[in-house]
Scaffold this active site. Sequence first.
Site, PDB file in Angstrom:
ATOM      1  N   GLU A 147      24.222  -9.055 -17.900  1.00  9.98           N
ATOM      2  CA  GLU A 147      25.457  -9.846 -17.830  1.00  9.98           C
ATOM      3  C   GLU A 147      25.847 -10.524 -19.145  1.00  9.98           C
ATOM      4  O   GLU A 147      25.979 -11.742 -19.203  1.00  9.98           O
ATOM      5  CB  GLU A 147      25.328 -10.884 -16.699  1.00  9.98           C
ATOM      6  N   ASN A 188      23.015  -4.211 -18.288  1.00  9.37           N
ATOM      7  CA  ASN A 188      23.467  -4.262 -16.898  1.00  9.37           C
ATOM      8  C   ASN A 188      24.571  -5.314 -16.781  1.00  9.37           C
ATOM      9  O   ASN A 188      24.456  -6.397 -17.340  1.00  9.37           O
ATOM     10  CB  ASN A 188      22.250  -4.662 -16.040  1.00  9.37           C
ATOM     11  N   HIS A 223      28.474  -5.199  -6.763  1.00 14.32           N
ATOM     12  CA  HIS A 223      28.506  -6.101  -5.602  1.00 14.32           C
ATOM     13  C   HIS A 223      29.948  -6.072  -5.085  1.00 14.32           C
ATOM     14  O   HIS A 223      30.873  -6.394  -5.832  1.00 14.32           O
ATOM     15  CB  HIS A 223      28.140  -7.528  -6.021  1.00 14.32           C
ATOM     16  N   GLU A 253      22.946  -2.668  -8.200  1.00 11.26           N
ATOM     17  CA  GLU A 253      22.757  -3.804  -7.282  1.00 11.26           C
ATOM     18  C   GLU A 253      23.774  -3.748  -6.136  1.00 11.26           C
ATOM     19  O   GLU A 253      24.389  -4.762  -5.792  1.00 11.26           O
ATOM     20  CB  GLU A 253      22.915  -5.141  -8.033  1.00 11.26           C
ATOM     21  N   ASP A 255      25.789  -3.949  -2.914  1.00 14.48           N
ATOM     22  CA  ASP A 255      25.863  -4.514  -1.555  1.00 14.48           C
ATOM     23  C   ASP A 255      27.330  -4.629  -1.192  1.00 14.48           C
ATOM     24  O   ASP A 255      28.202  -4.627  -2.076  1.00 14.48           O
ATOM     25  CB  ASP A 255      25.082  -5.821  -1.368  1.00 14.48           C
TER      26      ASP A 255
HETATM   27  C1  XIL Z   1      19.786 -12.759  -7.438  1.00 20.27           C
HETATM   28  C2  XIL Z   1      18.675 -12.665  -6.403  1.00 20.27           C
HETATM   29  O1  XIL Z   1      19.032 -11.692  -5.448  1.00 20.27           O
HETATM   30  C3  XIL Z   1      18.476 -14.011  -5.738  1.00 20.27           C
HETATM   31  O2  XIL Z   1      17.353 -13.984  -4.871  1.00 20.27           O
HETATM   32  C4  XIL Z   1      18.277 -15.103  -6.796  1.00 20.27           C
HETATM   33  O3  XIL Z   1      18.198 -16.356  -6.182  1.00 20.27           O
HETATM   34  C5  XIL Z   1      19.408 -15.079  -7.800  1.00 20.27           C
HETATM   35  O4  XIL Z   1      19.527 -13.781  -8.364  1.00 20.27           O
HETATM   36  N1  XIL Z   1      22.984 -10.328 -10.606  1.00 20.27           N
HETATM   37  C6  XIL Z   1      21.701  -9.991 -10.960  1.00 20.27           C
HETATM   38  C7  XIL Z   1      20.565 -10.286 -10.031  1.00 20.27           C
HETATM   39  O5  XIL Z   1      21.501  -9.345 -11.994  1.00 20.27           O
HETATM   40  O6  XIL Z   1      19.370 -10.562 -10.707  1.00 20.27           O
HETATM   41  C8  XIL Z   1      20.906 -11.408  -9.098  1.00 20.27           C
HETATM   42  O7  XIL Z   1      19.862 -11.527  -8.141  1.00 20.27           O
HETATM   43  C9  XIL Z   1      22.240 -11.153  -8.407  1.00 20.27           C
HETATM   44  C10 XIL Z   1      23.353 -11.044  -9.425  1.00 20.27           C
END
Ligand code: XIL
Length: 326
Positions: A147, A188, A223, A253, A255
């Site tokens: 990020e 990422n 996401h 990631e 969802d």
């Molecule tokens: C999130 C985890 O899922 C949580 O359990 C934690 O509290 C915070 O981080 N972007 C990312 C991940 O790169 O590492 C993050 O994961 C979600 C957003």
Amino acid sequence: MLAGCGGAASPPTDPIAAPEGVRPVAPDTYAKPLGAAVASGPIRDDDAYRRAFASTFTSMTPENAMKWNALQPSRGDFTWGEAESLVDFARSLGMRVRGHPLVWDQQLPGWVAELPRDEVEEAMTTHVTEVMRRFRGRVAQWDVVNEPFEDDGSWTPNVFERALGPRYVEVALRAARRADPGAKLFVNEIAAERDGPKRRALLRLAARLQREGLLDGLGFQNHTTADDFPNGAQLAKLLDRVARLDLDVELTEVDVVLRRGTRAQQAEAWGAAARACAKQPRCTGFTAWGVTDRHSWLGADQEPLLFDAEGRAKRSLPVVQEALRR
Ligand code: XIL
């Protein structure tokens, strides 16, 4: 938990046992690795979660156990136990492991944020080097930087950027290359799937880093929500843009929050993402950000994952499996 974890010789945590009677998925079942982020608590305590994970996925990303606050909570004190347990568990099931993340401004211990500027570079390269050396040969790829950009395309002003300027990305990648020349190195990013200033900044950076031989791939978190998600054509175009830079690309990631959408739309969002990856030769993996809804970082009520709270497969699961099946 064992007491007194910490120090170079931190004791290993208990191994995670494979669930009984579950046959792991043969790694070549899917054309590309199908992954999930795994959390240390439920993989030990929640049998439904453990079974769903072990019987479905071929790749594992530790959800939190490789974050800086977990691996180096105080300076020079590496605590490997939990990350080691997860890596061993995944590998014992024949899975690939994605390391995530080395350099990020979140889940960062206080001591890093408080460093004098002229010590940040050393601390960052030491962290990257120690972690990657530790897992050399066992972790196939790393999100070296996570990020880096704001929505408007400017650099996120984190502790690394403030101390080194944007070159912190190159410095981290160079250290990563040296530490494990066999690992694939990724940057990422979140919310960069659709066209906009953040995505443009990311692609510009990626093109340059690729030419310098420092970068192997880009990760897009993806996401999303069931009522608003990047569609198949948008994702195909995005992945193609990255492939044309001669880089690998992964959806890292995924969802899909239900919100006002329907379950059919939710399955469509999963399917669009999985098919886009399946069709793009340079897409090397597809990872869900969690296993069962109960333990999603977004909250169980959002129902964003492939398994429900009880660990039952949702209709999105076969859609993803079909898309990725060899
Ligand atoms: C999130 C985890 O899922 C949580 O359990 C934690 O509290 C915070 O981080 N972007 C990312 C991940 O790169 O590492 C993050 O994961 C979600 C957003």
